[in-house]
Design a protein around this motif. Structure first.
Motif, PDB file in Angstrom:
ATOM      1  N   PRO A 224       0.807  -1.234   0.000  1.00  0.00           N
ATOM      2  CA  PRO A 224       0.000   0.000   0.000  1.00  0.00           C
ATOM      3  C   PRO A 224       0.838   1.281   0.000  1.00  0.00           C
ATOM      4  N   PHE A 225       2.127   1.156  -0.262  1.00  0.00           N
ATOM      5  CA  PHE A 225       3.005   2.315  -0.128  1.00  0.00           C
ATOM      6  C   PHE A 225       2.984   3.219  -1.354  1.00  0.00           C
ATOM      7  N   VAL A 226       2.938   2.641  -2.549  1.00  0.00           N
ATOM      8  CA  VAL A 226       2.961   3.441  -3.769  1.00  0.00           C
ATOM      9  C   VAL A 226       2.005   2.858  -4.799  1.00  0.00           C
ATOM     10  N   ARG A 227       1.605   3.729  -5.739  1.00  0.00           N
ATOM     11  CA  ARG A 227       0.825   3.291  -6.887  1.00  0.00           C
ATOM     12  C   ARG A 227       1.321   4.051  -8.104  1.00  0.00           C
ATOM     13  N   ALA A 228       1.663   3.346  -9.169  1.00  0.00           N
ATOM     14  CA  ALA A 228       2.119   3.991 -10.399  1.00  0.00           C
ATOM     15  C   ALA A 228       0.924   4.599 -11.130  1.00  0.00           C
ATOM     16  N   LEU A 229       1.069   5.860 -11.531  1.00  0.00           N
ATOM     17  CA  LEU A 229      -0.013   6.569 -12.202  1.00  0.00           C
ATOM     18  C   LEU A 229       0.363   6.893 -13.639  1.00  0.00           C
ATOM     19  N   ALA A 230      -0.655   7.190 -14.427  1.00  0.00           N
ATOM     20  CA  ALA A 230      -0.432   7.616 -15.800  1.00  0.00           C
ATOM     21  C   ALA A 230       0.216   8.998 -15.798  1.00  0.00           C
ATOM     22  N   PRO A 231       1.065   9.324 -16.782  1.00  0.00           N
ATOM     23  CA  PRO A 231       1.712  10.643 -16.813  1.00  0.00           C
ATOM     24  C   PRO A 231       0.734  11.813 -16.770  1.00  0.00           C
ATOM     25  N   GLU A 232      -0.454  11.632 -17.341  1.00  0.00           N
ATOM     26  CA  GLU A 232      -1.418  12.738 -17.339  1.00  0.00           C
ATOM     27  C   GLU A 232      -2.049  12.983 -15.965  1.00  0.00           C
ATOM     28  N   ALA A 233      -1.746  12.142 -14.989  1.00  0.00           N
ATOM     29  CA  ALA A 233      -2.351  12.280 -13.664  1.00  0.00           C
ATOM     30  C   ALA A 233      -2.012  13.616 -13.004  1.00  0.00           C
ATOM     31  N   VAL A 234      -0.813  14.153 -13.265  1.00  0.00           N
ATOM     32  CA  VAL A 234      -0.429  15.425 -12.649  1.00  0.00           C
ATOM     33  C   VAL A 234      -1.326  16.550 -13.153  1.00  0.00           C
ATOM     34  N   ASP A 235      -1.558  16.595 -14.452  1.00  0.00           N
ATOM     35  CA  ASP A 235      -2.416  17.644 -15.010  1.00  0.00           C
ATOM     36  C   ASP A 235      -3.842  17.487 -14.512  1.00  0.00           C
ATOM     37  N   VAL A 236      -4.313  16.251 -14.444  1.00  0.00           N
ATOM     38  CA  VAL A 236      -5.660  15.997 -13.912  1.00  0.00           C
ATOM     39  C   VAL A 236      -5.758  16.496 -12.475  1.00  0.00           C
ATOM     40  N   ILE A 291       7.071  14.681 -18.362  1.00  0.00           N
ATOM     41  CA  ILE A 291       6.688  13.755 -17.287  1.00  0.00           C
ATOM     42  C   ILE A 291       6.704  12.329 -17.821  1.00  0.00           C
ATOM     43  N   ALA A 292       7.590  11.502 -17.247  1.00  0.00           N
ATOM     44  CA  ALA A 292       7.720  10.110 -17.701  1.00  0.00           C
ATOM     45  C   ALA A 292       7.144   9.119 -16.701  1.00  0.00           C
ATOM     46  N   GLU A 293       7.250   9.420 -15.414  1.00  0.00           N
ATOM     47  CA  GLU A 293       6.715   8.549 -14.362  1.00  0.00           C
ATOM     48  C   GLU A 293       6.025   9.397 -13.310  1.00  0.00           C
ATOM     49  N   VAL A 294       4.899   8.901 -12.816  1.00  0.00           N
ATOM     50  CA  VAL A 294       4.177   9.562 -11.730  1.00  0.00           C
ATOM     51  C   VAL A 294       3.817   8.512 -10.693  1.00  0.00           C
TER      52      VAL A 294
END
Length: 351
Positions: A224-236, A291-294
């Motif tokens: 439960p420590f991390v979850r990989a997100l899509a690059p567009e998640a920051v803009d969202v 942005i390559a990884e979020v």
């Protein structure tokens, strides 16, 4: 190709500036194949004064200039905050400014070259203090405004000026971005110690002890420590924060400085590859295509979970971090945690 170009002389640099008066320093330096510090140094004695670059000296001066604009950036994000430099705390390895509006962490070993810069513009004489690292890349800049205490400028310049006012500058090679470092054999220790944390500042000490770094740990930690997100998640996330009026902390930094905005963001203005926050006292300029990884990151603290959204570039460099502003003794408001939980994830997390 820039590495193969001959280094222009100060005279050639000044000529190039005269031919391109509206080009930003950073862009002109890139065109000439030099670092920004070399470009600025070429004007020493002609509107530029070389000064003591140590944070103790620079922050002491900044505190006398009243309301200014503080600027810290990396290759992918620019963070600009209007306010006063207040509550400066010196430190051998790390210094801090803990003002209500300007909030910074500084690492003095990277404050290597400093200048007070005066330039004529269409709007009149513009004044700034600019600090660069050993390679000549910008660490932090302080831009005076119409509301600044301009009367203090000349006295500060006389006090901070170095004996060496050469237009030449000795620079070191630029250090590459540290790639992600993981130790899968120590995953159990990482997860066990992560779960025991009581403060977010313990995280980097933990990864260092395990011979990992931030991104390397994220890539192997898992739920439960991390979850990989899509690059567009920051803009969202920025759009939702703006629409809902959430208060957040936005961290942007480089090797020598980290600058923090705390509060809401109101006005988003996308422009080409950039997403921009254009509020009266806070501006953010973010290259979305970098942005390559979020990662959505959950760190336990004594005040509850500290949930962050963290973006990295293709080389593994940290672009920015966003946290929810703590309320009522909590590190992260439930609404921020809910927002992050709803952000788009990757179909397959980064291996």
């Amino acid at each position: 190709m820039a590495d193969l170009m001959p280094t222009p002389t100060p005279e050639e640099i000044r000529a190039a500036r005269a031919e391109n008066p509206k080009l930003r320093d950073r862009d002109l330096a890139a065109r000439l194949g030099i670092t920004e510090a070399r470009l600025v140094a070429a004007d020493c004695g002609a509107g530029v004064t070389r000064i003591d670059p140590h944070p103790d000296a620079v922050m002491g001066a900044a505190g006398e200039l009243g309301e200014v604009m503080a600027l810290t950036r990396n290759e992918s994000c620019v963070h600009e905050r209007v306010g006063h430099y207040e509550n400066y705390r010196s430190g051998q390895h790390a210094s801090m400014v803990l003002g209500d509006e300007i909030d910074m962490r500084m690492f003095p070993s990277h404050w290597c070259h400093g200048f007070m810069v005066e330039r004529e513009s269409e709007l009149g004489l513009r004044r700034s203090i600019q600090v660069f690292d050993a390679a000549g890349d910008a660490v932090h800049k302080i831009h005076l405004r119409d509301s600044s205490t301009v009367g203090a400028w000349d006295g500060l310049k006389a006090r901070l000026a170095l004996a060496d006012q050469s237009q030449q500058i000795a620079l070191a090679a630029r250090q590459p971005t540290e790639v992600a470092k993981s130790e899968p054999a120590k995953l159990d220790i990482l997860r066990k110690e992560w779960a025991r944390m009581t403060d977010t500042h313990q995280f980097l000490r933990l990864t260092s002890k395990l011979r990992m770094n931030r991104l390397g740990a994220y890539r192997i930690a898992g739920a439960p420590f991390v979850r990989a997100l899509a690059p567009e998640a920051v803009d969202v996330a920025l759009q939702e924060v703006s629409e809902e009026g959430f208060e957040v902390m936005i961290f942007v930094g480089n090797r020598g400085c980290i600058q923090i905005h705390s509060g809401p963001i109101q006005t988003l203005k996308p422009m080409g590859l950039w997403q921009n926050v254009m509020d009266p006292r806070f501006n953010l300029h973010l290259r979305l295509d970098h942005i390559a990884e979020v990662w959505a990151v959950d760190k336990p603290t004594q005040r509850g979970p500290a949930v962050s959204l963290e973006a990295f570039d293709a080389e593994g460099g940290l672009i920015l971090q966003i946290f929810g502003v703590g309320k009522e003794g909590r590190d992260s408001r439930p609404a921020w945690r809910s927002l992050v939980a709803g952000l788009p994830g990757l179909a397959e997390e980064v291996a």
